[in-house]
Enzyme design. Structure first.
Site: not given
Ligand code: UGA
Length: 432
Positions: A149, A206, A255, A258
């Site tokens: 996701e 990420n 922050g 995740c």
């Protein structure tokens, strides 16, 4: 198509909203009875723009329901999304026990073929473990896939309807076809790969976003030392299409639930593979250092050498959520900054449009204001931590009049330095 969604957090509820809106029969399951009761009554336990409307519309249309019963959810479901949490453990590694428990429950209740899809961010290699576990608890045929996701909090629904890419990780052609069909109405490039690559796409994405942020924050330090302006430097860099302008905003760092969790997990998982991921360790260190640097900036702006006793000093804090458009304060810079300021003896008055209720659970004894102006009243300095749009629109004259001293320390660079000087403020940002 009947779809079961295990876990009704951000990812689960948004996935439920999207696939029910697209006409599927969706059933969401959670072990948290209270949460399911609230969802059944139409209450949405999180603040996420437009999510409630989608859930309400599809529940009323009979396409969406919620239950605590795995039996009801799994029965006849062709696709089962696992959307449970993978919280950080003390060593930084993700705790996969919720995924394993969910998979076991699904397996025990499986009555026909299903594709089980891991949506949660999970350790690379969990695929084999899940396969073995599921096979142990069912005789039914099943396939496993990973569809990570990429939604952001605050724009979760919009992101899910307009993804840049849809990653379908499975080597099984039947499962791949079912998932391609299910996602057909959605835009975005398809990336077809194996489960491990799909999982790694998520961690690497990420990690790269965090790297961009920490890079901008490192350049901000160089800007402060040289007198350059990080906003201009990032603008100049970001125009290069190979670099891109997003995620280059210098500020208080990343922050939320995740990025911090995934970065420390990725470092720990790499170490298990005998790879010392020094680049990411630096990204994390730069991010952590931003907080102390900012607190030092606040104390310096007040004329104190840091660290110093801030007893009797009142500081107005604007913004508590980890980013705008959410009430989420998980890993929010505000919490660490307030903690450090309180430890120095400062008195805090805070304001946030959405996140005050959540923050009261962490800091019940600080003052909470109704708006930025009353937060600023008689404060020695005003500190901006989250870049809510309403802060950009503030009546700055009124803020200046209300403050005891016209000092603003802005952790998100929302104003122009020259304009703030013209308005009579001592204005300090990050790298500007
Ligand atoms: C992030 C990713 O953006 C999503 O793609 C991913 O799906 C999600 O994590 C996840 O793993 O579930 P999110 O945590 O909602 O989404 O928030 P972001 O919008 O990415 O912001 C993360 C943090 O970075 C925030 O604290 C934000 O203030 C900070 N940030 C962002 C900066 O400091 N500078 C920037 O230029 C951009």
């Amino acid at each position: 198509m009947k779809i079961a969604i295990i876990g009704t957090g951000y990812v689960g509820l948004t996935t439920a909203a999207v696939f029910s809106e697209l006409g599927n029969e969706v059933i969401g399951v959670d072990i948290d009875q209270d949460k399911i009761e609230r969802l059944k009554k139409g209450e949405v336990p999180i603040f996420e723009p437009t999510l409630a409307e989608y859930l309400d519309r599809n529940s009323k249309a009979g396409r969406l329901s919620f239950t605590t019963s795995y039996k009801d959810a799994v029965d006849g479901a062709e696709v089962i999304f696992i959307c449970v949490g993978t919280p950080s453990q003390s060593d930084g590694k993700p705790d996969s026990s919720f995924i394993l428990n969910a998979a076991e429950e699904v397996a025990k209740n499986l009555k026909s073929y299903a594709v089980m899809v891991i949506k949660s961010t999970s350790p690379i290699g969990i695929g084999q473990q899940l396969n073995d576990l599921i096979a142990k608890h069912t005789k039914e045929d099943f396939d496993l896939a990973a569809c990570p996701e990429f939604l952001r909090e605050g724009t979760a629904v919009e992101d899910s309807f307009n993804p840049d890419r849809i990653v379908i990780g499975t080597k099984n052609k039947k499962a791949e076809k079912i998932l391609l069909d299910l996602h057909k109405p959605l835009p975005g490039e398809r990336v077809l790969c194996d489960i491990k690559s799909a999982q790694l796409i998520k961690y690497a994405s990420n990690a790269f976003l965090a790297t961009k942020i920490s890079f901008a924050n490192a350049i901000a330090i160089i800007c402060e030392k040289t007198g350059a302006n990080v906003k201009k430097v990032m603008q100049g860099m970001g125009i290069d299409s190979r670099i891109g302008s997003s995620f280059l905003n210098a500020g208080l760092g990343y922050g939320g639930s995740c990025l911090p969790k995934d970065i420390s997990a990725f470092i720990a998982l790499s170490s298990d593979l005998d790879y010392d991921f020094n680049l990411l360790k630096s990204v994390e260190k730069i991010n952590n250092d931003q907080i102390q640097n900012f607190v030092s900036k606040i104390t310096n702006s007040l004329g104190f050498e840091s660290p110093k006793n801030l007893k009797g000093v009142k500081i107005a804090v604007l913004g508590l959520a980890f980013k705008p458009n959410t009430d989420d304060i998980r890993e929010a810079p505000s919490l660490k900054i307030i903690r450090l300021l309180l430890d120095s003896g400062a008195q805090i008055t805070a304001y946030d449009p959405k996140a005050m209720e959540n923050t009261k659970k962490v800091f019940p004894n600080i003052e909470y204001a109704k708006n930025p102006y009353s937060a600023a009243t008689d404060a020695n300095a005003l500190v901006i931590i989250t870049e809510w749009p309403e802060f950009r629109e503030m009546d700055l004259e009124k803020i200046r009049k209300n403050l005891k001293k016209p000092i603003i320390v802005d952790g998100r660079n929302i104003f122009e330095k020259n304009r703030m000087a013209e308005l009579g403020f001592k204005y300090l940002g990050i790298g500007i």
